[in-house]
Design an enzyme around this catalytic site. Sequence first.
Site, short mmCIF file in Angstrom:
data_model
loop_
_atom_site.label_atom_id
_atom_site.label_comp_id
_atom_site.label_asym_id
_atom_site.label_seq_id
_atom_site.Cartn_x
_atom_site.Cartn_y
_atom_site.Cartn_z
N HIS A 63 -3.06 1.87 0.05
CA HIS A 63 -1.97 2.76 0.33
C HIS A 63 -2.55 4.20 0.35
O HIS A 63 -3.53 4.67 -0.09
CB HIS A 63 -1.20 2.87 -0.96
CG HIS A 63 -1.64 3.05 -2.24
ND1 HIS A 63 -1.88 4.38 -2.70
CD2 HIS A 63 -2.25 2.20 -3.21
CE1 HIS A 63 -2.60 4.30 -3.77
NE2 HIS A 63 -2.81 3.02 -3.85
N ASP A 64 -1.89 4.90 1.26
CA ASP A 64 -1.76 6.44 1.47
C ASP A 64 -3.44 6.93 2.21
O ASP A 64 -3.67 7.89 2.12
CB ASP A 64 -1.85 7.10 0.34
CG ASP A 64 -0.46 6.92 -0.38
OD1 ASP A 64 0.57 6.96 0.09
OD2 ASP A 64 -0.49 6.40 -1.43
N GLY A 117 -7.17 3.27 -2.59
CA GLY A 117 -5.84 4.32 -2.11
C GLY A 117 -6.37 5.94 -2.02
O GLY A 117 -7.27 6.22 -2.39
#
Length: 256
Positions: A119-120, A137
């Site tokens: 994520h991200d 992440g």
Amino acid sequence: MIHATAIIHPKARIGDQVRIGPFAVIGEHVVIGDRTIVGPHAVLEGRTQIGCDNHIFQFASVGAIPQDLKYRGEETSLQIGNRNIIREFVTIHLGTDSGGGKTLIGEGNLFMAYCHVAHDCHVGNGVIMANGSTLAGHVEVQDHAILGGLSAIHQFARVGAHVMVSGGAMVNQDIPPYTIAQGDRARTVGLNLVGLKRRGFGSETISAIKFAYRLVFRSGLRLEDALARVEKEVGTIPEVISFVEFIRKSQRGVAR
């Protein structure tokens, strides 16, 4: 061609000349650009926007929810540019609110089998992630970096442009542009001169990068003193400016 066994939500947006293989699953909020190929059994879900001319191979998982216990179903997204190759069993996840809500993938990247993009993450253009390499992440990987097989990048770490990360390296700090990193925990061990020449860097630019590298990593000077001298002596070269700015912006520290 869309195979009869593919499961495609009626609200998904599919571009022209898209090919979707048997038993692929396409979710409600997915957008697929023109001429993209989706292989058999691939799963594309979440608020995922995919550009044109991508090739997503069988069993890839693109746009699944983050492996983050703080995630509570917020409407975050994944954006993928054009001409990316996403091989078998690659996993790429949506963003989270705490990371700006977006995972971003640029153009012309190659994700070999079993890679993971959490994520991200922000992945630039022309990046190669070899088999089994992993981004935690909030990782940033800049243009034309190469991550060797089974390497892993710690959350919030950054990998600079034209970096070569050796296979199996465990990266827990930022790796400045143009360098080679290896080991556990990874440290810079030199410049990626072969990569720079292949990318068309001129001899004057490479000489300036060498000078900057020696001052920062080999001179024994305090980091700020080394950067100040770099700026004074070769600070007008754009690639050197990028090198210095990358180091100055480091939050996790530079691996040296």
